[in-house]
Design a protein around this motif. Structure first.
Motif, PDB file in Angstrom:
ATOM      1  N   LYS A 182      74.341  76.920  74.819  1.00  0.00           N
ATOM      2  CA  LYS A 182      74.214  77.544  76.124  1.00  0.00           C
ATOM      3  C   LYS A 182      74.368  79.057  76.021  1.00  0.00           C
ATOM      4  N   ILE A 183      74.188  79.732  77.159  1.00  0.00           N
ATOM      5  CA  ILE A 183      74.192  81.178  77.192  1.00  0.00           C
ATOM      6  C   ILE A 183      75.564  81.751  76.868  1.00  0.00           C
ATOM      7  N   ASP A 184      76.661  80.995  77.174  1.00  0.00           N
ATOM      8  CA  ASP A 184      77.999  81.524  76.926  1.00  0.00           C
ATOM      9  C   ASP A 184      78.281  81.692  75.439  1.00  0.00           C
ATOM     10  N   LYS A 185      77.710  80.797  74.628  1.00  0.00           N
ATOM     11  CA  LYS A 185      77.875  80.922  73.180  1.00  0.00           C
ATOM     12  C   LYS A 185      77.144  82.157  72.674  1.00  0.00           C
ATOM     13  N   LEU A 186      75.951  82.399  73.190  1.00  0.00           N
ATOM     14  CA  LEU A 186      75.194  83.589  72.818  1.00  0.00           C
ATOM     15  C   LEU A 186      75.935  84.842  73.246  1.00  0.00           C
ATOM     16  N   GLU A 187      76.526  84.807  74.432  1.00  0.00           N
ATOM     17  CA  GLU A 187      77.236  85.974  74.942  1.00  0.00           C
ATOM     18  C   GLU A 187      78.445  86.316  74.079  1.00  0.00           C
TER      19      GLU A 187
END
Length: 454
Positions: A182-187
């Motif tokens: 998900k985007i939180d891991k990328l962030e």
């Protein structure tokens, strides 16, 4: 995001060049007159002021210092420097001529000023490029980036910066967005590595993922770069236009689609044809006499050929065959053994001087100096049967007096040679430039002197 100082380099070079120009001016004056005390008395202050103003104006108009980071290189700056110096020197000479002041100033001082300036400005650019490279090799002044996507497009982006290490981009890996990622891991990856850029391969992402990454970039002060995958269009010279706020990818379906390209090619055709016709007039008179003396019939020969978009027009040539030769049934030239060719015509064909009147076709707008050769109807039918799509692409441009296909392959009298010539002419259409045309004209002149026209 870290603060970078690359944007300061163009401004620094701008004012360094101004300082070097003035130092060069003063040093050249000292070497010419062995003193500086008479500098103001001889009105060199006014010339120095004009020199500075013309330099600033020239570099502003031609954007000498607007070299983007993505294409920054020492050679790029040198091209801009030499172009601006040449134009600035021409501007000063024009000013002195129009003001009738040419005799009041030293030519030696003028030439030495520009010689010193080019030397010192080149040295300053080389020093700046070397210092920047050394600075980047120590790990400073680099921009960190990662790529979302793992396909061929991601590899091309990575290779671009890997081949241009002077740009100072440091790769931090590829990322992939899916149900598990998900985007939180990328962030968190962006935050921990202080990434400056995220490249998004749009072919591997959906609209929601793109929106999420843009929001994440806003939170982390990371720039997001969206990369569309239209590599398949590049052979057709795709360009991006903006209609209000909407980017539109235009795929040019024919060469010379832009008005600029058409205008440049037409101006070159007109100028070159006018020079050839004017300068070569005495030679053409001699050719006309030779044609008339060695055989009966008119001096010029007109023949129907297929032009742009398949439109039929009459091509002009010096007559090289006996009258009514077409009644013998042979269509293509049979070379040295062709009984239809006159004594003068044999020389004209070997040197291709029989094609000279076609410059009048160029002036009329029916032909270009360089382009695929206009063909007989039976050659057209042959290629339409063998390679209809490629041949119709060739018909989108004006035919030429000479072509890369004709210079490389020569006269084509069968299907195989016609197809080989077609292949070379198509390559020319993909990479047109005025320099290519001039180079091809020189190659044609070599063929003429070698006598390999037939």
């Amino acid at each position: 995001m870290k603060i970078h100082y690359f944007g300061l380099l163009p401004n620094a070079l701008r004012w360094i060049d101004v300082a070097i120009l003035n130092v060069s001016f003063l040093v050249a004056y000292f070497f010419r007159f062995d003193e500086l005390d008479t500098f103001s008395e001889k009105d060199y202050i006014n010339l120095m002021l004009v020199t500075n103003l013309v330099w600033i104006f020239t570099t502003y108009v031609f954007k000498t210092y607007s070299v983007p980071r993505s294409v920054y290189h020492f050679s790029e700056h040198m091209v801009g420097l030499l172009k601006a110096t040449l134009l600035q020197g021409a501007g000063i000479m024009a000013f002195l001529y129009l003001a009738k002041l040419g005799e009041e100033y030293s030519r030696y001082q003028f030439l030495m000023t520009y010689g010193l300036f080019i030397f010192l400005a080149t040295a300053s650019r080389y020093a700046a490029a070397s210092l920047m490279k050394l600075y980047q090799e120590t790990g400073h002044h680099c921009r960190r980036y990662a790529i979302v996507g793992k396909g061929d497009l991601a590899s091309l982006i990575n290779k671009f910066y890997d081949d241009r290490k002077e740009l100072g981009y440091k790769f931090y890996g590829t990322l992939e967005l899916n149900e598990e990622s998900k985007i939180d891991k990328l962030e968190s990856i962006v935050r921990e590595n202080h990434l400056d850029y995220i490249y998004c391969c749009l072919s591997e992402m959906n609209d929601e993922q793109v929106r999420d990454i843009i929001r994440m970039g806003e939170r982390q002060r990371t720039q997001i770069r969206l990369i569309p995958d239209f590599r398949g269009f590049m052979t057709n010279m795709a360009i991006i236009e903006y209609h209000d706020m909407y980017p539109v990818i235009q795929v040019n379906t024919k060469p010379f689609s832009s008005v600029k390209e058409q205008r440049i090619k037409r101006i070159f055709d007109l100028a070159f044809s006018a020079v050839v016709i004017t300068v070569g007039a005495p030679v053409y008179i001699l050719i006309a006499i030779a044609v008339k003396v060695t055989s009966k019939g008119p001096i010029f020969y007109k023949q129907k050929r297929s032009g742009q978009w398949g439109e039929i027009f009459e091509i002009y040539k010096f007559r090289s065959m006996y009258m009514d030769s077409d009644k013998l049934g042979m269509q293509h030239s049979q070379g040295d053994k062709d009984a239809r060719i006159t004594p003068a015509g044999r020389i004209l064909r070997k040197t291709r001087l029989d094609e000279i009147p076609q410059f009048f076709n160029v002036l009329k707008g029916e032909m270009s100096v360089v382009g695929p050769r206009p063909l007989f109807k039976y050659d057209v039918d042959m290629l339409m049967q063998a390679e209809p799509h490629d041949f119709q692409r060739l018909l989108t441009v004006k035919p030429g007096i000479t072509s890369i296909g004709q210079v490389t392959v020569g006269y084509a009298d069968n299907v195989a040679k016609n197809l080989e010539r077609l292949k070379h002419d198509l390559e020319y259409l993909q990479s047109y430039s005025v320099f290519d045309d001039v180079h091809l004209i020189f190659r044609t002149v070599q063929v003429m002197f070698s006598g390999k026209g037939i």
